[in-house]
Design a protein around this motif. Structure first.
Motif, PDB file in Angstrom:
ATOM      1  N   GLU A 476       0.832  -1.205   0.000  1.00  0.00           N
ATOM      2  CA  GLU A 476       0.000   0.000   0.000  1.00  0.00           C
ATOM      3  C   GLU A 476       0.869   1.260   0.000  1.00  0.00           C
ATOM      4  O   GLU A 476       0.596   2.221  -0.719  1.00  0.00           O
ATOM      5  CB  GLU A 476      -0.923   0.009   1.227  1.00  0.00           C
ATOM      6  CG  GLU A 476      -2.032  -1.036   1.194  1.00  0.00           C
ATOM      7  CD  GLU A 476      -1.598  -2.344   1.825  1.00  0.00           C
ATOM      8  OE1 GLU A 476      -0.375  -2.607   1.891  1.00  0.00           O
ATOM      9  OE2 GLU A 476      -2.485  -3.115   2.245  1.00  0.00           O
ATOM     10  N   ASN A 477       1.941   1.226   0.794  1.00  0.00           N
ATOM     11  CA  ASN A 477       2.827   2.379   0.872  1.00  0.00           C
ATOM     12  C   ASN A 477       3.519   2.624  -0.464  1.00  0.00           C
ATOM     13  O   ASN A 477       3.627   3.768  -0.932  1.00  0.00           O
ATOM     14  CB  ASN A 477       3.869   2.142   1.964  1.00  0.00           C
ATOM     15  CG  ASN A 477       4.716   3.372   2.233  1.00  0.00           C
ATOM     16  OD1 ASN A 477       5.721   3.585   1.578  1.00  0.00           O
ATOM     17  ND2 ASN A 477       4.295   4.196   3.186  1.00  0.00           N
ATOM     18  N   ARG A 480       1.143   4.232  -3.010  1.00  0.00           N
ATOM     19  CA  ARG A 480       0.970   5.674  -2.819  1.00  0.00           C
ATOM     20  C   ARG A 480       2.148   6.449  -3.400  1.00  0.00           C
ATOM     21  O   ARG A 480       1.974   7.488  -4.043  1.00  0.00           O
ATOM     22  CB  ARG A 480       0.811   5.989  -1.326  1.00  0.00           C
ATOM     23  CG  ARG A 480      -0.516   5.531  -0.733  1.00  0.00           C
ATOM     24  CD  ARG A 480      -0.860   6.308   0.534  1.00  0.00           C
ATOM     25  NE  ARG A 480       0.161   6.157   1.566  1.00  0.00           N
ATOM     26  CZ  ARG A 480       0.161   5.173   2.465  1.00  0.00           C
ATOM     27  NH1 ARG A 480      -0.799   4.259   2.441  1.00  0.00           N
ATOM     28  NH2 ARG A 480       1.114   5.093   3.379  1.00  0.00           N
ATOM     29  N   GLU A 481       3.363   5.944  -3.192  1.00  0.00           N
ATOM     30  CA  GLU A 481       4.550   6.631  -3.717  1.00  0.00           C
ATOM     31  C   GLU A 481       4.556   6.631  -5.247  1.00  0.00           C
ATOM     32  O   GLU A 481       4.947   7.612  -5.884  1.00  0.00           O
ATOM     33  CB  GLU A 481       5.819   5.973  -3.181  1.00  0.00           C
ATOM     34  CG  GLU A 481       6.002   6.078  -1.677  1.00  0.00           C
ATOM     35  CD  GLU A 481       6.152   7.521  -1.213  1.00  0.00           C
ATOM     36  OE1 GLU A 481       6.650   8.348  -2.000  1.00  0.00           O
ATOM     37  OE2 GLU A 481       5.761   7.817  -0.069  1.00  0.00           O
ATOM     38  N   LYS A 484       1.963   9.209  -6.517  1.00  0.00           N
ATOM     39  CA  LYS A 484       2.462  10.582  -6.380  1.00  0.00           C
ATOM     40  C   LYS A 484       3.336  10.958  -7.572  1.00  0.00           C
ATOM     41  O   LYS A 484       3.202  12.040  -8.152  1.00  0.00           O
ATOM     42  CB  LYS A 484       3.288  10.729  -5.099  1.00  0.00           C
ATOM     43  CG  LYS A 484       2.510  10.682  -3.794  1.00  0.00           C
ATOM     44  CD  LYS A 484       3.498  10.807  -2.635  1.00  0.00           C
ATOM     45  CE  LYS A 484       2.828  10.597  -1.288  1.00  0.00           C
ATOM     46  NZ  LYS A 484       3.804  10.704  -0.177  1.00  0.00           N
ATOM     47  N   LEU A 519      -6.634   0.577  -2.608  1.00  0.00           N
ATOM     48  CA  LEU A 519      -6.825   1.947  -2.131  1.00  0.00           C
ATOM     49  C   LEU A 519      -7.997   2.038  -1.160  1.00  0.00           C
ATOM     50  O   LEU A 519      -7.949   2.775  -0.172  1.00  0.00           O
ATOM     51  CB  LEU A 519      -7.045   2.891  -3.317  1.00  0.00           C
ATOM     52  CG  LEU A 519      -5.815   3.180  -4.193  1.00  0.00           C
ATOM     53  CD1 LEU A 519      -6.210   3.986  -5.413  1.00  0.00           C
ATOM     54  CD2 LEU A 519      -4.754   3.923  -3.402  1.00  0.00           C
ATOM     55  N   GLN A 522      -7.376   1.346   2.561  1.00  0.00           N
ATOM     56  CA  GLN A 522      -6.548   2.240   3.356  1.00  0.00           C
ATOM     57  C   GLN A 522      -7.371   3.138   4.277  1.00  0.00           C
ATOM     58  O   GLN A 522      -6.837   3.723   5.211  1.00  0.00           O
ATOM     59  CB  GLN A 522      -5.685   3.100   2.422  1.00  0.00           C
ATOM     60  CG  GLN A 522      -4.707   2.251   1.616  1.00  0.00           C
ATOM     61  CD  GLN A 522      -3.813   3.109   0.747  1.00  0.00           C
ATOM     62  OE1 GLN A 522      -3.265   4.088   1.213  1.00  0.00           O
ATOM     63  NE2 GLN A 522      -3.690   2.743  -0.515  1.00  0.00           N
ATOM     64  N   PHE A 526      -5.920   8.139   3.637  1.00  0.00           N
ATOM     65  CA  PHE A 526      -5.904   9.156   2.587  1.00  0.00           C
ATOM     66  C   PHE A 526      -5.674  10.530   3.206  1.00  0.00           C
ATOM     67  O   PHE A 526      -6.244  10.868   4.242  1.00  0.00           O
ATOM     68  CB  PHE A 526      -7.223   9.160   1.811  1.00  0.00           C
ATOM     69  CG  PHE A 526      -7.399   7.948   0.949  1.00  0.00           C
ATOM     70  CD1 PHE A 526      -6.848   7.915  -0.321  1.00  0.00           C
ATOM     71  CD2 PHE A 526      -8.109   6.854   1.392  1.00  0.00           C
ATOM     72  CE1 PHE A 526      -7.018   6.799  -1.122  1.00  0.00           C
ATOM     73  CE2 PHE A 526      -8.279   5.741   0.598  1.00  0.00           C
ATOM     74  CZ  PHE A 526      -7.723   5.709  -0.666  1.00  0.00           C
ATOM     75  N   THR A 538      -0.219  14.848  -2.395  1.00  0.00           N
ATOM     76  CA  THR A 538      -0.652  13.788  -1.490  1.00  0.00           C
ATOM     77  C   THR A 538      -1.672  12.900  -2.187  1.00  0.00           C
ATOM     78  O   THR A 538      -2.327  13.298  -3.149  1.00  0.00           O
ATOM     79  CB  THR A 538      -1.291  14.389  -0.226  1.00  0.00           C
ATOM     80  OG1 THR A 538      -2.368  15.255  -0.611  1.00  0.00           O
ATOM     81  CG2 THR A 538      -0.275  15.175   0.573  1.00  0.00           C
ATOM     82  N   VAL A 539      -1.785  11.667  -1.690  1.00  0.00           N
ATOM     83  CA  VAL A 539      -2.733  10.718  -2.265  1.00  0.00           C
ATOM     84  C   VAL A 539      -4.075  10.909  -1.578  1.00  0.00           C
ATOM     85  O   VAL A 539      -4.228  10.639  -0.389  1.00  0.00           O
ATOM     86  CB  VAL A 539      -2.230   9.271  -2.086  1.00  0.00           C
ATOM     87  CG1 VAL A 539      -3.238   8.288  -2.662  1.00  0.00           C
ATOM     88  CG2 VAL A 539      -0.873   9.103  -2.750  1.00  0.00           C
TER      89      VAL A 539
END
Length: 767
Positions: A476-477, A480-481, A484, A519, A522, A526, A538-539
């Motif tokens: 998940e991390n 997100r990266e 971005k 997503l 999470q 968010f 940011t996500v």
């Protein structure tokens, strides 16, 4: 020859000049080479311009140069760079020409004999032959090679003498000319005109040299060569030179064509590196038969009648083929006899061609001090990994060959068809430069501790920032990266520990449904719209609406064929892909300025792929971007991690201080994306099609069924949902049936029984 002595052999052309600590490094290295020093080390961080420093060294010393790279992807990148630096010189590419290679082997425990199976890449074969032709005909040669340069290649003396020189107006019978072509290993092919073949059209003979892109039309009349004309092998149209020739560079660019008015000449080299001199052939065959008789007697004395019978049958058949056709599959196992070598003597390799080049053109070298003999340079790129490859090749080859010899599949002479031993490699290379961001202690000691450092990047870019994050919820991390950086047009590299994980992660990240589910899990993770600590968006919960499309992901590992690897990296830079996931191919030398993030999964798993050297090299891929960052996903800090972090921080602090002292502000690299010079015609045609998409991304629906692409080997794949068996010839059906059955067993071993059943049913349609 006067054409080549009127100017430098190696003319460096670059839109920039040495900066930072490059001038000092170039001056030190040049001085040591000119004084005859044999070993040096260049310690250069990623992005410091090590390749440009090497190019300046070549230009300053004016020596033919061998550049050794540890994998084909890096070799292809270096090949393109040196072609741009030296457009007037003969920059050549020499790597293994196998897209797929299964060596001959025997497994005694299961009594399993594995026959040699190989798929040769025609384009790489041409480039290899062009390399040796250049070395025998030109003084201004740079060869970018993999460690295949230490493998048996055949004698350059035989190869260089065994050629056909044709001249307009020459009296020669048609039968003699055709016999000469056969002796040079050119095949007659009336149906398919291909490299290494010739065909007849009335009084016209058309030859397609194995090492060239153009063919040659020979008009004959009454046992006389009327004209020699270069033609396009596909269309047959005439290719006339556009500039007058002086017999120097122009001659070599046209592969031996000398365009003197009314007296055109052409020098044709063999179609294969292994050529057998008919004069010495009978003596060699007689020696093989004598050794066969002795070896069969030895096996019988050892109470091995089966092995004796097996060897007798195999060698007898091979000798019959050599007598009739001058060639047999596996002829390299008899190379010691035809080369005139004694048992145990090292084979002839590409290094012998360099020695022949120096012997022929050494007097043209400039910048040598009095008393220093002419020589060639050997630049070993990423030496910390290239040299161990050179060391290890001989031992693995020897173990396999000994089993074949002991069980009667080969004569003992097969052991002399081998790669060079490490000490032999050192003896045959004359002046060496070890280039690496992480040189090992042996290299430093070999150079008598003479190490030239390049820690500053010309653009002021710094080594990346490093961050350690827990492995829990790393997927998940990581997502997100990636999202971005997708929003701001930057690229990401991800390294895993296994091929299977790389492929599985690629499939996962290319699946929109799975991304949406990931997503949604999470929850409150968010963030609100805005920028994070890195200055990136940011996500948010509306991220999927903000993106025009999801990131496209590809994997890169050794199962991807040679030329396709360069294509994937090119497409990453172009934006066709946003993420490339790999294992070990993403470590050294890759020039990817668009990559701002390198994510290393399982960074705390100590081992070869997570050693200090590997981590430093992998983290260096993010050093070409002004926002370069590395994320290490780990639950503990290992010794290797700490060493890598400390060294990267040390270099970053040095670079920051240098920038302050010289009032430099880091700026990003804006580097043009090169056209892939190694793409085959088939690949170029495929890419030009409007519906082109890489095989790793499932295409949209087309035809009656959704495509279901399956990779059968490193080169071949098939859409098993849209396949017509009737479109194949009987021979092609048999080949495909074998591949389908092999892939079916692999799927069953992986417990993918649905795929195994599908492949079984498809195979049945072919018999």
């Amino acid at each position: 020859m006067s054409d080549l002595t009127s100017h430098q052999l190696f003319e460096l052309q670059a839109p920039f000049t040495p900066t930072g600590d490059q001038p000092e490094a170039i001056a030190k290295l040049t001085q040591q080479i000119q004084s005859g020093k044999t070993d040096q080390v260049l310690l250069g961080v990623t992005g410091s311009g090590k390749t440009y420093t090497m190019a300046n060294l070549i230009a300053n010393t004016q020596k033919p140069t061998l550049v050794v790279a540890h994998n084909k992807t890096l070799a292809a990148q270096l090949y393109q760079e040196f072609r741009e630096f030296f457009p007037k010189s003969a920059v050549s590419y020499f790597v293994s020409y196998y897209d797929y290679y299964q060596p001959e082997a025997y497994i005694p425990s299961t009594d399993t004999y594995i026959e040699k199976e190989a798929q040769i890449n025609d384009e790489i074969d041409r480039l290899r032959l062009a390399t040796t032709t250049n070395l025998l005909t030109r003084p201004d040669v740079i060869v970018v090679a993999s460690v295949s340069c230490i493998y048996n290649l055949g004698s350059p003396v035989e190869y260089g003498q065994y050629l056909l020189e044709m001249m307009e107006g020459e009296l020669i019978s048609r039968e003699t000319l055709l016999l000469q072509l056969t002796n040079l290993q050119y095949d007659r092919s009336e149906m398919e005109f291909r490299r290494g073949s010739y065909r007849l059209r009335g009084d016209v003979i058309q030859i397609w040299p194995a090492y060239l892109d153009f063919a040659l039309k020979i008009d004959t009349l009454e046992n006389r060569i009327v004209s020699l004309t270069p033609i396009d092998p596909m269309s047959g149209s005439i290719l006339e030179p556009t500039a007058p020739t002086t017999g120097g560079r122009y001659q070599s660019e046209w592969g031996g064509l000398i365009n003197s008015p009314g007296n055109r000449k052409f020098i044709l080299f063999p179609a294969k590196h292994y050529v057998i001199n008919p004069v010495s052939q009978q003596a060699s065959i007689a020696q093989i038969e004598l050794d066969l008789h002795q070896r069969v007697a030895e096996l019988k004395l050892e109470n091995k009648p089966l092995e004796a019978y097996r060897l007798q049958q195999k060698v007898t058949y091979d000798l019959e083929m050599i007598r009739e056709f001058g060639f047999v599959n596996g002829i390299e196992n008899y190379s010691r006899y035809f080369d005139g070598r004694k048992p145990g003597e090292p084979p002839f390799t590409l290094l012998e061609y360099f020695k022949a080049n120096v012997a022929k053109f050494g007097q043209l070298q400039t910048g040598l001090k009095t008393g220093v003999e002419p020589s060639f340079l050997t630049l070993i790129d990423e030496s910390h990994i290239s040299l161990p490859q050179v060391r290890g090749m001989h031992h693995g080859d020897r173990a396999r060959k000994e089993t074949l010899i002991n069980y009667g599949f080969r004569l003992p002479s097969a052991a002399d068809n081998r790669p060079l031993q490490f000490q032999e490699f050192l003896q045959k290379t004359q002046q060496r430069l070890y280039v690496s961001a992480t040189p090992n202690p042996w290299e430093v000691a070999q150079a008598d501790n003479f190490v030239v450092e390049q820690l500053v990047r010309p653009t002021g870019l710094l080594d990346p920032v490093i961050e350690i994050r827990p492995s829990q919820a790393q997927l998940e991390n990581l997502l997100r990266e990636i999202l971005k950086r997708k929003l701001v047009g930057e690229r990401v590299l991800v390294t895993t520990l296994t091929k299977k994980m790389a492929e599985a992660l690629t499939d996962y990240l290319n699946d929109k449904t799975k991304i949406e589910k990931l997503l949604s899990r999470q929850g409150d993770a968010f963030a609100e719209p805005g920028l994070d600590a890195d200055g990136l968006p940011t996500v948010t919960k509306t991220i999927l609406q903000d993106l025009p499309e999801l990131p496209k992901v590809a994997y890169l590992h050794s199962d991807i064929e040679t030329l396709e690897r360069s294509s994937i990296l090119e497409e990453l830079r172009q934006g066709t892909y946003d993420v490339v996931i790999g294992i070990n191919l993403l470590r050294e030398g890759l020039d990817l300025p668009e990559v701002s993030l390198v994510a290393i999964l399982d960074a705390d798993k100590e081992g070869f792929l997570r050693s200090a050297t590997s981590l430093i090299q992998t983290m260096g891929r993010a050093a070409r971007h002004v926002n370069g960052k590395v994320i290490l996903y780990a639950d503990k800090v290992t010794k290797s991690m700490q060493l890598a972090i400390d060294e990267t921080v040390r270099r970053r602090e040095y670079q920051i201080q240098y920038n302050r002292d010289h009032n430099i502000s880091p700026i990003g690299i804006n580097k043009a994306i090169r056209t892939n010079l190694l793409l085959t015609d088939e690949a170029k045609e495929k890419r030009a099609h409007p519906g082109y998409t890489n095989h790793q991304i499932r295409p949209e629906k087309s035809g009656s069924k959704d495509p279901w692409m399956i990779q059968l080997s490193k080169k071949d794949g098939i859409d098993i949902n849209n396949f017509d068996p009737e479109s194949l010839t009987p021979a092609d059906k048999q080949k495909l049936h074998t591949k389908l059955r092999r892939r079916m067993h692999q799927a069953a071993d992986d417990m993918d029984f649905e795929l195994a059943a599908k492949l079984r049913d498809l195979a049945k349609t072919l018999v």
